[in-house]
Design a protein around this motif. Structure first.
Motif, PDB file in Angstrom:
ATOM      1  N   ALA A   8      36.211  33.972  42.892  1.00  0.00           N
ATOM      2  CA  ALA A   8      36.781  32.642  42.674  1.00  0.00           C
ATOM      3  C   ALA A   8      38.303  32.707  42.754  1.00  0.00           C
ATOM      4  O   ALA A   8      39.012  32.310  41.837  1.00  0.00           O
ATOM      5  N   SER A   9      38.822  33.214  43.866  1.00  0.00           N
ATOM      6  CA  SER A   9      40.267  33.275  44.081  1.00  0.00           C
ATOM      7  C   SER A   9      40.791  31.871  44.363  1.00  0.00           C
ATOM      8  O   SER A   9      40.025  30.933  44.584  1.00  0.00           O
ATOM      9  N   SER A  10      42.117  31.725  44.367  1.00  0.00           N
ATOM     10  CA  SER A  10      42.712  30.415  44.655  1.00  0.00           C
ATOM     11  C   SER A  10      42.336  29.955  46.061  1.00  0.00           C
ATOM     12  O   SER A  10      42.096  28.761  46.291  1.00  0.00           O
ATOM     13  N   LEU A  11      42.267  30.904  47.006  1.00  0.00           N
ATOM     14  CA  LEU A  11      41.857  30.558  48.369  1.00  0.00           C
ATOM     15  C   LEU A  11      40.412  30.071  48.388  1.00  0.00           C
ATOM     16  O   LEU A  11      40.083  29.086  49.058  1.00  0.00           O
ATOM     17  N   ALA A  12      39.543  30.756  47.650  1.00  0.00           N
ATOM     18  CA  ALA A  12      38.138  30.364  47.590  1.00  0.00           C
ATOM     19  C   ALA A  12      37.988  28.971  46.992  1.00  0.00           C
ATOM     20  O   ALA A  12      37.225  28.135  47.515  1.00  0.00           O
ATOM     21  N   ILE A  13      38.687  28.702  45.907  1.00  0.00           N
ATOM     22  CA  ILE A  13      38.565  27.407  45.229  1.00  0.00           C
ATOM     23  C   ILE A  13      39.078  26.280  46.116  1.00  0.00           C
ATOM     24  O   ILE A  13      38.436  25.229  46.233  1.00  0.00           O
ATOM     25  N   ALA A  14      40.225  26.484  46.758  1.00  0.00           N
ATOM     26  CA  ALA A  14      40.779  25.442  47.627  1.00  0.00           C
ATOM     27  C   ALA A  14      39.825  25.144  48.784  1.00  0.00           C
ATOM     28  O   ALA A  14      39.604  23.982  49.149  1.00  0.00           O
ATOM     29  N   MET A  40      34.214  25.468  35.810  1.00  0.00           N
ATOM     30  CA  MET A  40      33.010  24.629  35.818  1.00  0.00           C
ATOM     31  C   MET A  40      33.283  23.146  35.543  1.00  0.00           C
ATOM     32  O   MET A  40      32.686  22.284  36.198  1.00  0.00           O
ATOM     33  N   PRO A  41      34.181  22.793  34.606  1.00  0.00           N
ATOM     34  CA  PRO A  41      34.410  21.357  34.368  1.00  0.00           C
ATOM     35  C   PRO A  41      35.112  20.649  35.529  1.00  0.00           C
ATOM     36  O   PRO A  41      35.126  19.417  35.580  1.00  0.00           O
ATOM     37  N   HIS A  42      35.682  21.412  36.444  1.00  0.00           N
ATOM     38  CA  HIS A  42      36.517  20.819  37.487  1.00  0.00           C
ATOM     39  C   HIS A  42      35.908  20.876  38.891  1.00  0.00           C
ATOM     40  O   HIS A  42      36.365  20.160  39.788  1.00  0.00           O
ATOM     41  N   ILE A  43      34.907  21.712  39.099  1.00  0.00           N
ATOM     42  CA  ILE A  43      34.308  21.853  40.430  1.00  0.00           C
ATOM     43  C   ILE A  43      32.800  21.665  40.329  1.00  0.00           C
ATOM     44  O   ILE A  43      32.122  22.392  39.595  1.00  0.00           O
ATOM     45  N   ASP A  44      32.288  20.709  41.077  1.00  0.00           N
ATOM     46  CA  ASP A  44      30.866  20.377  41.013  1.00  0.00           C
ATOM     47  C   ASP A  44      30.081  21.231  42.020  1.00  0.00           C
ATOM     48  O   ASP A  44      29.681  20.769  43.093  1.00  0.00           O
ATOM     49  N   CYS A  45      29.890  22.502  41.652  1.00  0.00           N
ATOM     50  CA  CYS A  45      29.103  23.392  42.505  1.00  0.00           C
ATOM     51  C   CYS A  45      28.329  24.354  41.612  1.00  0.00           C
ATOM     52  O   CYS A  45      28.481  24.344  40.390  1.00  0.00           O
ATOM     53  N   VAL A  46      27.519  25.201  42.235  1.00  0.00           N
ATOM     54  CA  VAL A  46      26.748  26.188  41.488  1.00  0.00           C
ATOM     55  C   VAL A  46      27.588  27.446  41.303  1.00  0.00           C
ATOM     56  O   VAL A  46      28.198  27.941  42.257  1.00  0.00           O
ATOM     57  N   PHE A  47      27.618  27.966  40.076  1.00  0.00           N
ATOM     58  CA  PHE A  47      28.302  29.224  39.791  1.00  0.00           C
ATOM     59  C   PHE A  47      27.274  30.289  39.415  1.00  0.00           C
ATOM     60  O   PHE A  47      26.326  30.010  38.676  1.00  0.00           O
ATOM     61  N   LEU A  48      27.487  31.504  39.916  1.00  0.00           N
ATOM     62  CA  LEU A  48      26.675  32.652  39.521  1.00  0.00           C
ATOM     63  C   LEU A  48      27.599  33.708  38.923  1.00  0.00           C
ATOM     64  O   LEU A  48      28.624  34.058  39.531  1.00  0.00           O
ATOM     65  N   HIS A  49      27.241  34.198  37.754  1.00  0.00           N
ATOM     66  CA  HIS A  49      28.047  35.232  37.113  1.00  0.00           C
ATOM     67  C   HIS A  49      27.504  36.605  37.487  1.00  0.00           C
ATOM     68  O   HIS A  49      26.335  36.911  37.251  1.00  0.00           O
ATOM     69  N   GLY A  50      28.358  37.417  38.109  1.00  0.00           N
ATOM     70  CA  GLY A  50      27.932  38.763  38.469  1.00  0.00           C
ATOM     71  C   GLY A  50      28.774  39.352  39.580  1.00  0.00           C
ATOM     72  O   GLY A  50      29.680  38.708  40.116  1.00  0.00           O
ATOM     73  N   ASN A  51      28.479  40.587  39.918  1.00  0.00           N
ATOM     74  CA  ASN A  51      29.167  41.318  40.981  1.00  0.00           C
ATOM     75  C   ASN A  51      28.554  40.938  42.326  1.00  0.00           C
ATOM     76  O   ASN A  51      27.411  41.266  42.615  1.00  0.00           O
ATOM     77  N   GLY A  52      29.337  40.259  43.169  1.00  0.00           N
ATOM     78  CA  GLY A  52      28.831  39.756  44.433  1.00  0.00           C
ATOM     79  C   GLY A  52      28.484  40.819  45.456  1.00  0.00           C
ATOM     80  O   GLY A  52      27.879  40.504  46.486  1.00  0.00           O
TER      81      GLY A  52
END
Length: 219
Positions: A8-14, A40-52
């Motif tokens: 979830a880097s700044s590039l990824a989020i943008a 999570m409160p700011h981006i309406d997508c699915v998040f997965l916690h873990g090592n990608g």
């Protein structure tokens, strides 16, 4: 499209925010739970916690259904490993971010043909601005089905540009030789290790990719 981000880097989020606005399905995999909690409160997508880079985590995204996977963590090594794991699980297209330009040819050798080097891209952009040159976005220049494609020449491609067997609507426009820009014309000579840059069409791009598997889309 279904698009997955590792990191979830700044590039990824943008990038994710733009894709969400366009109506695409977005999944973000992040190893730091505190980062997920903040986003999570700011981006309406699915998040997965873990090592990608772990197969078990990637399998939760149903890899075969992913259209594009971006590996955008802060670690070049982690991005390369995650890209290779994703490819092994059947992800159709993987985009690998590396900061160290020395990793680019390693990625190509590993079959990771869609590699981005943000720092180098930004550096060229800023250098052009400092020099007073007008800088245009590629999206403003290339219209319709026009694309750019590049690949690393081998001994098989060495020789005259005119001897290279290219599809009908494809032309070589320049190359990088020892990291130096070199314009090419019909009579120019290609040397092994040259990075050739071609302008082509969507239809011809598929032919180029089939012929030069080490190539990449740079449009």
């Amino acid at each position: 499209m279904k698009i997955v981000f590792i990191g979830a880097s700044s590039l990824a989020i943008a990038t994710a925010q733009q894709l969400l606005r366009a109506g695409h399905e977005v999944i973000i995999i992040e190893n730091d739970k505190t980062v997920i909690d903040k986003l999570m409160p700011h981006i309406d997508c699915v998040f997965l916690h873990g090592n990608g880079s772990k197969p078990a985590i990637l399998k939760e995204t149903d890899p075969a259904t992913i259209d594009v996977l971006f590996c955008l963590t802060k670690s070049d090594e982690a991005n390369i490993i995650a890209s290779l794991v994703a490819r092994s699980l059947g992800v159709k297209r993987v985009i690998t971010r590396v900061e160290d330009p020395e990793f680019e040819h390693i990625c190509v050798g590993l079959g990771l043909t869609n590699t981005i080097i943000p720092t180098l891209t930004h550096a060229r952009y800023l250098a052009n601005i400092a020099a007073g040159r007008d800088v245009l976005e590629l999206s403003a220049i290339f219209r319709g089905n026009v694309k750019l494609f590049s690949f690393i020449a081998t001994e098989n491609e060495a020789g005259a540009v005119s001897d290279l067997d290219l599809p009908k609507h494809t032309r070589i426009i320049f190359c990088y030789r020892d990291n130096q820009f070199l314009p090419l014309d019909h009579d120019s000579k290609i040397e092994p290790a040259d990075e050739l840059v071609l302008v082509t069409t969507v239809a011809d791009y598929e032919k180029l990719h089939a012929k030069w598997g080490n190539g990449k889309d740079i449009s």
